[in-house]
Design a protein around this motif. Structure first.
Motif, PDB file in Angstrom:
ATOM      1  N   GLY A 128     -22.133  -8.946  16.896  1.00 47.97           N
ATOM      2  CA  GLY A 128     -21.598  -7.623  17.199  1.00 47.97           C
ATOM      3  C   GLY A 128     -20.221  -7.703  17.802  1.00 47.97           C
ATOM      4  N   GLY A 129     -19.995  -8.711  18.648  1.00 48.96           N
ATOM      5  CA  GLY A 129     -18.682  -8.893  19.249  1.00 48.96           C
ATOM      6  C   GLY A 129     -17.633  -9.218  18.212  1.00 48.96           C
ATOM      7  N   LEU A 130     -18.037  -9.862  17.124  1.00 51.06           N
ATOM      8  CA  LEU A 130     -17.096 -10.200  16.059  1.00 51.06           C
ATOM      9  C   LEU A 130     -16.786  -9.005  15.177  1.00 51.06           C
ATOM     10  N   SER A 131     -17.608  -7.961  15.237  1.00 55.18           N
ATOM     11  CA  SER A 131     -17.405  -6.804  14.362  1.00 55.18           C
ATOM     12  C   SER A 131     -16.815  -5.603  15.091  1.00 55.18           C
ATOM     13  N   SER A 132     -16.621  -5.697  16.404  1.00 55.25           N
ATOM     14  CA  SER A 132     -16.088  -4.568  17.152  1.00 55.25           C
ATOM     15  C   SER A 132     -14.784  -4.947  17.843  1.00 55.25           C
ATOM     16  N   ASP A 133     -13.950  -3.951  18.071  1.00 58.48           N
ATOM     17  CA  ASP A 133     -12.653  -4.151  18.712  1.00 58.48           C
ATOM     18  C   ASP A 133     -12.833  -4.258  20.220  1.00 58.48           C
ATOM     19  N   ALA A 134     -12.223  -5.272  20.829  1.00 61.91           N
ATOM     20  CA  ALA A 134     -12.432  -5.546  22.250  1.00 61.91           C
ATOM     21  C   ALA A 134     -11.907  -4.435  23.147  1.00 61.91           C
ATOM     22  N   LEU A 135     -10.776  -3.833  22.792  1.00 59.13           N
ATOM     23  CA  LEU A 135     -10.173  -2.820  23.662  1.00 59.13           C
ATOM     24  C   LEU A 135     -10.875  -1.475  23.551  1.00 59.13           C
ATOM     25  N   THR A 136     -11.119  -1.024  22.329  1.00 63.70           N
ATOM     26  CA  THR A 136     -11.596   0.344  22.120  1.00 63.70           C
ATOM     27  C   THR A 136     -13.102   0.457  21.906  1.00 63.70           C
ATOM     28  N   GLY A 137     -13.753  -0.651  21.517  1.00 64.73           N
ATOM     29  CA  GLY A 137     -15.175  -0.591  21.210  1.00 64.73           C
ATOM     30  C   GLY A 137     -15.479  -0.061  19.829  1.00 64.73           C
ATOM     31  N   LEU A 138     -14.450   0.326  19.077  1.00 66.53           N
ATOM     32  CA  LEU A 138     -14.661   0.779  17.703  1.00 66.53           C
ATOM     33  C   LEU A 138     -14.927  -0.415  16.802  1.00 66.53           C
ATOM     34  N   ASN A 139     -15.374  -0.138  15.590  1.00 63.32           N
ATOM     35  CA  ASN A 139     -15.440  -1.194  14.593  1.00 63.32           C
ATOM     36  C   ASN A 139     -14.032  -1.755  14.387  1.00 63.32           C
ATOM     37  N   ASN A 140     -13.957  -3.051  14.080  1.00 60.79           N
ATOM     38  CA  ASN A 140     -12.644  -3.660  13.904  1.00 60.79           C
ATOM     39  C   ASN A 140     -12.266  -3.711  12.416  1.00 60.79           C
ATOM     40  N   ARG A 141     -11.142  -4.350  12.157  1.00 64.36           N
ATOM     41  CA  ARG A 141     -10.623  -4.383  10.777  1.00 64.36           C
ATOM     42  C   ARG A 141     -11.613  -5.047   9.819  1.00 64.36           C
ATOM     43  N   LYS A 142     -12.236  -6.131  10.229  1.00 66.43           N
ATOM     44  CA  LYS A 142     -13.201  -6.821   9.362  1.00 66.43           C
ATOM     45  C   LYS A 142     -14.356  -5.888   8.993  1.00 66.43           C
ATOM     46  N   SER A 143     -14.860  -5.159   9.988  1.00 65.21           N
ATOM     47  CA  SER A 143     -15.945  -4.219   9.720  1.00 65.21           C
ATOM     48  C   SER A 143     -15.491  -3.132   8.758  1.00 65.21           C
ATOM     49  N   ALA A 144     -14.238  -2.681   8.934  1.00 64.41           N
ATOM     50  CA  ALA A 144     -13.710  -1.646   8.047  1.00 64.41           C
ATOM     51  C   ALA A 144     -13.614  -2.158   6.612  1.00 64.41           C
ATOM     52  N   VAL A 145     -13.123  -3.371   6.450  1.00 61.64           N
ATOM     53  CA  VAL A 145     -13.016  -3.962   5.108  1.00 61.64           C
ATOM     54  C   VAL A 145     -14.400  -4.047   4.463  1.00 61.64           C
ATOM     55  N   ASP A 146     -15.375  -4.556   5.200  1.00 66.79           N
ATOM     56  CA  ASP A 146     -16.739  -4.714   4.669  1.00 66.79           C
ATOM     57  C   ASP A 146     -17.342  -3.356   4.313  1.00 66.79           C
ATOM     58  N   TYR A 147     -17.191  -2.390   5.220  1.00 69.99           N
ATOM     59  CA  TYR A 147     -17.812  -1.075   4.996  1.00 69.99           C
ATOM     60  C   TYR A 147     -17.178  -0.360   3.805  1.00 69.99           C
TER      61      TYR A 147
ATOM     62  N   GLN B  95     -18.063  11.068  14.597  1.00 69.05           N
ATOM     63  CA  GLN B  95     -19.435  11.486  14.868  1.00 69.05           C
ATOM     64  C   GLN B  95     -19.646  12.947  14.474  1.00 69.05           C
ATOM     65  N   ARG B  96     -18.648  13.774  14.755  1.00 64.86           N
ATOM     66  CA  ARG B  96     -18.775  15.211  14.440  1.00 64.86           C
ATOM     67  C   ARG B  96     -18.946  15.431  12.944  1.00 64.86           C
ATOM     68  N   TYR B  97     -18.243  14.652  12.126  1.00 62.17           N
ATOM     69  CA  TYR B  97     -18.299  14.839  10.678  1.00 62.17           C
ATOM     70  C   TYR B  97     -19.063  13.714   9.972  1.00 62.17           C
ATOM     71  N   GLU B  98     -19.867  12.978  10.740  1.00 61.69           N
ATOM     72  CA  GLU B  98     -20.768  11.948  10.208  1.00 61.69           C
ATOM     73  C   GLU B  98     -20.025  10.918   9.357  1.00 61.69           C
ATOM     74  N   GLY B  99     -18.986  10.347   9.945  1.00 58.80           N
ATOM     75  CA  GLY B  99     -18.205   9.345   9.231  1.00 58.80           C
ATOM     76  C   GLY B  99     -18.187   8.006   9.940  1.00 58.80           C
ATOM     77  N   PHE B 100     -17.444   7.107   9.386  1.00 53.08           N
ATOM     78  CA  PHE B 100     -17.246   5.761   9.918  1.00 53.08           C
ATOM     79  C   PHE B 100     -15.836   5.701  10.502  1.00 53.08           C
ATOM     80  N   CYS B 101     -15.662   4.956  11.600  1.00 53.42           N
ATOM     81  CA  CYS B 101     -14.319   4.825  12.171  1.00 53.42           C
ATOM     82  C   CYS B 101     -14.080   3.402  12.638  1.00 53.42           C
TER      83      CYS B 101
END
Length: 245
Positions: free
Chosen positions: A64-83, A135-141
């Motif tokens: 999980g730490g490898l898939s999330s951004d350390a500063l913001t807690g959002l998914n990181n670039r790798k997660s975005a590419v995969d998703y 979250q409001r529009y049920e999306g990924f960020c």
């Protein structure tokens, strides 16, 4: 337990999903260990049964730490590419994607004038607004890089991105006030593209998204220049009128 079985968070929040599954595995394993130990007392299965779930949880949290951004807690670039790559493969006549790319206006100036710590606070404010909007529009960020963020939505019609962006701007204003950020305004520029074909690729979509974002930023600059020019012409005209009269 209820939160594990019936999560209320956005289903596209991959980090929280992994944490829930880890807790569920630990919970179920503990029940099985207790039941087995009651049926067969004196066996070493208890220690083994408790050790394995802890190892599983540890490995999942590391992932999980490898898939999330350390500063913001959002998914990181790798997660975005995969998703996004996975969602492209599902795109077709009945399924389409809308990708919104955004960045913070004048972020380099903010960093240089107020320092990187202040810049990080601005980024967390924007990221929290991005999360609320997704979250409001049920999306990924995700945080894509530096001050760039991505939001991904399913089956949006042509006018919905503007509605999403308007909501995002409201959330950014709320976060600015909530975090007591001493700026009159935190602006973002947004560009969006649609994908309704599985023949698209992540790179081709990002190229189009970057182009749309760049066009929006250039439009803002042109509008600012025209406004400044009109103000200058108006001031010059007033001065000439005063001289001649």
């Amino acid at each position: 337990i209820i939160e594990i079985l019936y999560p209320t968070k956005n289903k596209k929040d991959t980090a929280s999903s992994k944490e829930r599954y880890s807790l569920l595995v630990f919970f179920l394993s503990s029940i099985l260990v207790v039941a087995f130990n009651a049926a067969f007392p004196g066996t070493p299965i208890t220690m083994i049964g408790l050790t394995l779930p802890f190892m599983f949880i540890f490995s999942n949290l590391q992932a999980g730490g490898l898939s999330s951004d350390a500063l913001t807690g959002l998914n990181n670039r790798k997660s975005a590419v995969d998703y996004i790559t996975e969602r492209i493969s599902e795109a077709g006549e009945k399924t389409s994607l809308c990708i919104i790319m955004l960045d913070v206006d004048n972020f380099s100036y903010i960093n240089n004038m107020h320092g990187h710590i202040f810049g990080d606070i601005v980024l967390t404010a924007v990221s929290d607004a991005v999360r609320q909007t997704a979250q409001r529009y049920e999306g990924f960020c995700a945080r894509y890089e530096n001050d760039e963020f991505l939001m991904v939505f399913d089956n949006m019609n042509s006018y919905m991105p503007e509605t999403v962006i308007s909501f995002l701007e409201i959330m950014i204003k709320e976060q600015r006030l909530k975090k007591n950020i001493e700026l009159d305004h935190i602006g973002v520029s947004c560009g969006y593209v649609f994908c309704d074909s599985s023949e698209d690729t992540f790179n081709s979509l990002m190229q189009r998204a970057v182009k749309a974002l760049t066009t929006e930023k250039e439009s803002k600059i042109e509008l600012k220049d025209r406004t400044r020019s009109k103000a200058f012409d108006s001031a010059a005209g007033s001065e000439n009128w005063n001289i001649t009269h």
